[in-house]
Write a protein that holds these residues in place. Structure first.
Motif, PDB file in Angstrom:
ATOM      1  N   GLU A 105      -2.813 -31.843   3.937  1.00  0.00           N
ATOM      2  CA  GLU A 105      -3.962 -31.015   4.292  1.00  0.00           C
ATOM      3  C   GLU A 105      -4.449 -30.198   3.096  1.00  0.00           C
ATOM      4  N   ASN A 106      -3.487 -29.618   2.359  1.00  0.00           N
ATOM      5  CA  ASN A 106      -3.856 -28.783   1.221  1.00  0.00           C
ATOM      6  C   ASN A 106      -4.433 -29.626   0.093  1.00  0.00           C
ATOM      7  N   ALA A 107      -3.873 -30.841  -0.063  1.00  0.00           N
ATOM      8  CA  ALA A 107      -4.385 -31.730  -1.102  1.00  0.00           C
ATOM      9  C   ALA A 107      -5.831 -32.108  -0.818  1.00  0.00           C
ATOM     10  N   ARG A 108      -6.139 -32.243   0.464  1.00  0.00           N
ATOM     11  CA  ARG A 108      -7.509 -32.568   0.853  1.00  0.00           C
ATOM     12  C   ARG A 108      -8.448 -31.437   0.436  1.00  0.00           C
ATOM     13  N   GLU A 109      -8.017 -30.203   0.671  1.00  0.00           N
ATOM     14  CA  GLU A 109      -8.847 -29.059   0.266  1.00  0.00           C
ATOM     15  C   GLU A 109      -9.048 -29.053  -1.248  1.00  0.00           C
ATOM     16  N   VAL A 110      -7.974 -29.320  -1.992  1.00  0.00           N
ATOM     17  CA  VAL A 110      -8.070 -29.336  -3.456  1.00  0.00           C
ATOM     18  C   VAL A 110      -9.068 -30.401  -3.909  1.00  0.00           C
ATOM     19  N   MET A 111      -8.968 -31.608  -3.309  1.00  0.00           N
ATOM     20  CA  MET A 111      -9.859 -32.684  -3.724  1.00  0.00           C
ATOM     21  C   MET A 111     -11.314 -32.365  -3.394  1.00  0.00           C
ATOM     22  N   TYR A 112     -11.555 -31.782  -2.233  1.00  0.00           N
ATOM     23  CA  TYR A 112     -12.928 -31.418  -1.889  1.00  0.00           C
ATOM     24  C   TYR A 112     -13.475 -30.384  -2.863  1.00  0.00           C
ATOM     25  N   CYS A 113     -12.616 -29.478  -3.351  1.00  0.00           N
ATOM     26  CA  CYS A 113     -13.073 -28.519  -4.361  1.00  0.00           C
ATOM     27  C   CYS A 113     -13.460 -29.249  -5.641  1.00  0.00           C
ATOM     28  N   VAL A 114     -12.680 -30.261  -6.007  1.00  0.00           N
ATOM     29  CA  VAL A 114     -13.001 -31.034  -7.203  1.00  0.00           C
ATOM     30  C   VAL A 114     -14.348 -31.741  -7.016  1.00  0.00           C
ATOM     31  N   PHE A 115     -14.568 -32.311  -5.808  1.00  0.00           N
ATOM     32  CA  PHE A 115     -15.846 -32.984  -5.533  1.00  0.00           C
ATOM     33  C   PHE A 115     -17.033 -32.026  -5.657  1.00  0.00           C
ATOM     34  N   SER A 116     -16.784 -30.748  -5.487  1.00  0.00           N
ATOM     35  CA  SER A 116     -17.896 -29.791  -5.536  1.00  0.00           C
ATOM     36  C   SER A 116     -18.481 -29.694  -6.940  1.00  0.00           C
ATOM     37  N   GLU A 117     -17.718 -30.094  -7.957  1.00  0.00           N
ATOM     38  CA  GLU A 117     -18.147 -30.041  -9.359  1.00  0.00           C
ATOM     39  C   GLU A 117     -18.544 -28.638  -9.781  1.00  0.00           C
ATOM     40  N   LYS A 118     -18.015 -27.644  -9.093  1.00  0.00           N
ATOM     41  CA  LYS A 118     -18.365 -26.269  -9.418  1.00  0.00           C
ATOM     42  C   LYS A 118     -17.614 -25.840 -10.680  1.00  0.00           C
ATOM     43  N   GLU A 119     -18.306 -25.139 -11.534  1.00  0.00           N
ATOM     44  CA  GLU A 119     -17.677 -24.708 -12.792  1.00  0.00           C
ATOM     45  C   GLU A 119     -16.753 -23.513 -12.578  1.00  0.00           C
ATOM     46  N   GLY A 120     -15.733 -23.422 -13.423  1.00  0.00           N
ATOM     47  CA  GLY A 120     -14.891 -22.239 -13.424  1.00  0.00           C
ATOM     48  C   GLY A 120     -13.967 -22.132 -12.224  1.00  0.00           C
ATOM     49  N   LEU A 121     -13.552 -23.288 -11.720  1.00  0.00           N
ATOM     50  CA  LEU A 121     -12.773 -23.298 -10.490  1.00  0.00           C
ATOM     51  C   LEU A 121     -11.284 -23.511 -10.762  1.00  0.00           C
ATOM     52  N   GLU A 122     -10.994 -23.881 -12.030  1.00  0.00           N
ATOM     53  CA  GLU A 122      -9.665 -24.388 -12.363  1.00  0.00           C
ATOM     54  C   GLU A 122      -8.570 -23.378 -12.057  1.00  0.00           C
ATOM     55  N   THR A 123      -8.808 -22.110 -12.437  1.00  0.00           N
ATOM     56  CA  THR A 123      -7.769 -21.104 -12.235  1.00  0.00           C
ATOM     57  C   THR A 123      -7.438 -20.956 -10.754  1.00  0.00           C
ATOM     58  N   ALA A 124      -8.479 -20.930  -9.911  1.00  0.00           N
ATOM     59  CA  ALA A 124      -8.248 -20.793  -8.472  1.00  0.00           C
ATOM     60  C   ALA A 124      -7.426 -21.975  -7.940  1.00  0.00           C
ATOM     61  N   LEU A 125      -7.762 -23.190  -8.382  1.00  0.00           N
ATOM     62  CA  LEU A 125      -7.016 -24.365  -7.914  1.00  0.00           C
ATOM     63  C   LEU A 125      -5.568 -24.317  -8.383  1.00  0.00           C
ATOM     64  N   LEU A 126      -5.382 -23.896  -9.643  1.00  0.00           N
ATOM     65  CA  LEU A 126      -4.022 -23.757 -10.182  1.00  0.00           C
ATOM     66  C   LEU A 126      -3.211 -22.786  -9.322  1.00  0.00           C
ATOM     67  N   HIS A 127      -3.802 -21.612  -9.061  1.00  0.00           N
ATOM     68  CA  HIS A 127      -3.073 -20.609  -8.278  1.00  0.00           C
ATOM     69  C   HIS A 127      -2.815 -21.103  -6.861  1.00  0.00           C
ATOM     70  N   TYR A 128      -3.794 -21.818  -6.308  1.00  0.00           N
ATOM     71  CA  TYR A 128      -3.639 -22.326  -4.952  1.00  0.00           C
ATOM     72  C   TYR A 128      -2.489 -23.334  -4.879  1.00  0.00           C
ATOM     73  N   MET A 129      -2.492 -24.288  -5.831  1.00  0.00           N
ATOM     74  CA  MET A 129      -1.432 -25.300  -5.810  1.00  0.00           C
ATOM     75  C   MET A 129      -0.072 -24.660  -6.062  1.00  0.00           C
ATOM     76  N   HIS A 130      -0.075 -23.626  -6.878  1.00  0.00           N
ATOM     77  CA  HIS A 130       1.171 -22.898  -7.120  1.00  0.00           C
ATOM     78  C   HIS A 130       1.669 -22.240  -5.834  1.00  0.00           C
ATOM     79  N   MET A 131       0.762 -21.562  -5.132  1.00  0.00           N
ATOM     80  CA  MET A 131       1.147 -20.880  -3.887  1.00  0.00           C
ATOM     81  C   MET A 131       1.668 -21.876  -2.855  1.00  0.00           C
ATOM     82  N   VAL A 132       0.982 -23.020  -2.746  1.00  0.00           N
ATOM     83  CA  VAL A 132       1.394 -24.008  -1.756  1.00  0.00           C
ATOM     84  C   VAL A 132       2.776 -24.573  -2.109  1.00  0.00           C
ATOM     85  N   SER A 133       3.003 -24.877  -3.404  1.00  0.00           N
ATOM     86  CA  SER A 133       4.324 -25.433  -3.741  1.00  0.00           C
ATOM     87  C   SER A 133       5.420 -24.398  -3.550  1.00  0.00           C
TER      88      SER A 133
END
Lengths: 416, 243
Positions: free
Chosen positions: B66-94
């Motif tokens: 489920e969380n991976a799906r959210e991460v991938m959808y964020c990548v599909f958004s092509e929004k700039e400056g998102l990397e730190t949030a994704l890093l922190h999110y994946m860190h929190m989930v792991s």
């Protein structure tokens, strides 16, 4: 007559059916099958009246032998008549589906020669779709009241959803406006479907390969505003249908005058706001644990047109409020105006990590302009108006841009 | 705060995230951005390692679908400056498991969730609004110009739905195409787009659909605003019924 002209006539007369839902069923085909059904349902377009289009909604025929006062297809109306051929309609569904115009078919019909004859043709359409075209999309079939149980059984095995229209909220109104339709002819198939659906669910719990009977359940529709029933009577009827007949949905259709008839009321516009409030109240019955007696009563039989029914209930019951979002149980959270099923569930999950604050509630998606008067967060109120329901009512109306209950002048005087 | 840079590709981002999650003592205090956004880039550049990126993605999706799906959808958004949030999110989930996805009042979880939902909403909308046309050779073509780069989830949806026909989906603005031939799904890019010839029956079927669309609305209930709020005008360009 060519297909285009038939489509124009038969979709034009099907538009008064409110339902266009394609949810509640999931079908997955294998090799060589066409389509699937998503349990969440998919809207493919929105018509000029703002209603969702997800199914090809047509009548099989509009050549009707009945003469119901409210209906555009009644036999005494001089409208052009048409009927599809089975192959023609099947071809149309497949062509539309392959282009991703639709999620499936919603098939209803006028009563042609006899209920059984009509129902049989409709079943033939679905059978051909499922067997010959190997079609796995969504099919909603309207049951012709008075048809035989063996046709109902076949219909249930091919369709995703079946429905029998109640048409009018009481037997008295039915006798006046649709004298050829009998209450029993409507309720009997409904009860049959209710038990067959329940039986098939139990069967499938024992054996996953057991045949599915109308997997998306059954629904019905009634016309609002063509007859004198109160909102309280209508909601009590819906509640009975949900509890006793195991219905999935009741659709309410604001009466649109299409005929001149002195048995019918004269309306300037269809009662759309009343329809909207009834849908809101219906949600409270189905998803929020309310009963019809909590929403309305003999003394107050009509829904408030200005306030949504949940806010109206909350204002009548100040003894339940304020509710603390950090300790209330799910059922109580659901009763707070401005909170829906999703946000209530999110609050329950989020507060396991940290107490929820007003800021957090906004993030979760709570509509604070409504909820703020009814909640506390860990003991801290957002607004201190709990003991002044009249004032809350005014603020709620103000937030929705609706004219206030108390005249403006009087409120200004209170300030000085 | 430790700062890192990567080359801007999706693989680059995931290999950088993998590097940080493995080697940094406190990934929650690390920032990640693409290189070259400013003249004086600060931070350590992490090179792209495709194998590393795909291993991370595979492991993460297997453990937390489920969380991976959210991460991938964020990548599909092509929004700039998102990397730190994704890093922190994946860190929190792991660190805390998939349940942390429900901690919606946490700023990182909230931001990822909101963006993922935006993209998912457009993908869901186009599952309904995408229109295929039959071409002269019997295959079907759908064109679209979505805000987000959602050709991937859409294509996999239609491989299940329209599995018995050949089709193409074309993202006109991004020049991306996907193709299904009844067995395999392929992705490619497109330099320029020439409208191919339509099948003969196409015109009649379109006319039928338009007729249906026009007659299904109840004139007494006409409500343009409601229609536009559900079906924004930006999608009308490729809608047969709004031609």
């Amino acid at each position: 007559m060519d297909t285009l002209e038939k489509l124009r006539i038969l979709s034009g007369s099907a538009r008064y059916d409110a339902s266009c839902s394609s949810s509640g069923s999931s079908r997955n085909g294998g090799e060589g099958t066409l389509g699937n059904a998503c349990s969440g349902g998919i809207c493919h377009s929105w018509s000029d009246d703002g209603r969702c289009i997800s199914l090809l909604k047509v009548l099989f025929s509009n050549d009707c032998r009945y003469d119901c006062a409210y209906c555009v297809n009644r036999s005494s109306n001089p409208v052009p008549r048409a009927s599809f051929d089975v192959d023609e309609l099947v071809g149309l569904v497949v062509k539309f589906y392959r282009r991703n115009y639709i999620e499936g078919l919603f098939l209803s019909s006028a009563v042609m020669k006899s209920p059984d004859d009509t129902m049989e043709r409709m079943v033939n359409v679905v059978r051909k779709l499922r067997r010959d075209e190997r079609f796995f999309g969504y099919v909603h079939l309207k049951v012709i009241p008075g048809c035989s149980p063996h046709l109902l059984r076949q219909a249930g095995l091919f369709a995703d959803r079946l429905s029998v229209n109640i048409e009018l909220p009481s037997e008295a109104s039915l006798n006046i406006l649709a004298p050829q339709k009998k209450r029993e002819a409507i309720l009997e198939p409904m009860a049959f479907l209710g038990s067959a659906i329940g039986e098939s669910r139990r069967e499938r719990r024992r054996d996953r390969r057991a045949e599915r009977f109308s997997p998306a359940g059954q629904s019905t529709q009634m016309i609002i505003g063509a007859s004198p029933e109160s909102d309280y009577q209508i909601l009590s009827l819906s509640q009975g249908l949900y509890r006793k007949m195991n219905l999935k949905r009741v659709y309410y259709s604001a009466y649109v005058p299409v005929n001149e008839d002195n048995r019918l009321p004269v309306l300037a516009t269809p009662p759309l706001l009343r329809e909207h409030r009834l849908y809101q109240a219906d949600w409270l019955l189905r998803n929020y644990g309310f009963s019809a007696d909590e929403i309305l009563s003999e003394e107050h039989p009509q829904l408030d047109e200005k306030l949504d029914p949940k806010a109206a209930w909350a204002l009548r019951h100040p003894e339940f409020f304020p509710v603390d979002v950090n300790c209330a149980d799910y059922a109580m959270l659901l009763r707070i105006p401005g909170l829906g099923v999703t946000s209530a569930r999110r609050i329950v999950s989020a507060r396991r990590f940290a107490p929820v604050t007003p800021e957090g509630l906004k993030k979760i998606g709570v509509v604070m302009k409504r909820a703020r008067y009814f909640i506390t967060c860990s003991g801290k109120p957002v607004e201190r108006l709990f003991d002044r329901p009249a004032m809350i009512r005014d603020r709620l109306l103000l937030a929705e841009n609706l004219p206030s209950a108390t005249p403006l002048k009087q409120r200004q005087l209170n300030l000085f | 705060m430790n700062a890192f840079r990567y080359d801007g590709s999706t693989e680059g981002m995931f290999s950088a995230i993998d590097h940080i999650l493995r080697n940094e003592f406190d990934p929650a205090a690390v920032s990640l951005a693409r290189q070259g956004l400013s003249l004086f880039d600060e931070g350590v550049f992490l090179p792209t390692d495709t194998a590393r990126a795909s291993t991370l993605l595979r492991r993460f999706s297997a453990a937390f679908p489920e969380n991976a799906r959210e991460v991938m959808y964020c990548v599909f958004s092509e929004k700039e400056g998102l990397e730190t949030a994704l890093l922190h999110y994946m860190h929190m989930v792991s660190l805390h498991g998939s349940g942390i996805g429900a901690y919606l009042t946490h700023p990182v979880v909230h931001d990822v969730h909101v963006l993922a939902r935006k993209v998912a909403r457009e993908a869901h909308r186009l599952k309904g609004l995408l229109r295929f046309s039959m071409l002269a050779d019997g295959s079907y073509l759908a064109r679209m110009e979505p805000d987000f780069n959602i050709i991937q989830p859409l294509s996999s949806f239609f491989t299940r739905r329209l599995r018995t026909q050949d089709w193409f989906i074309c993202d006109v603005r991004r020049g991306l195409v996907s193709r299904w031939d009844g067995k395999r799904l392929e992705y490619g890019t497109l330099e320029s787009f020439r409208t191919p010839e339509l099948a003969e029956e196409e015109r009649d079927v379109r006319r039928c659909w338009k007729t249906f669309f026009d007659t299904i609305a109840i004139p007494e209930r006409k409500n343009d605003r409601l229609q536009k709020s559900f079906m924004p005008m930006k999608y009308w360009k490729y809608l047969v019924e709004k031609e």
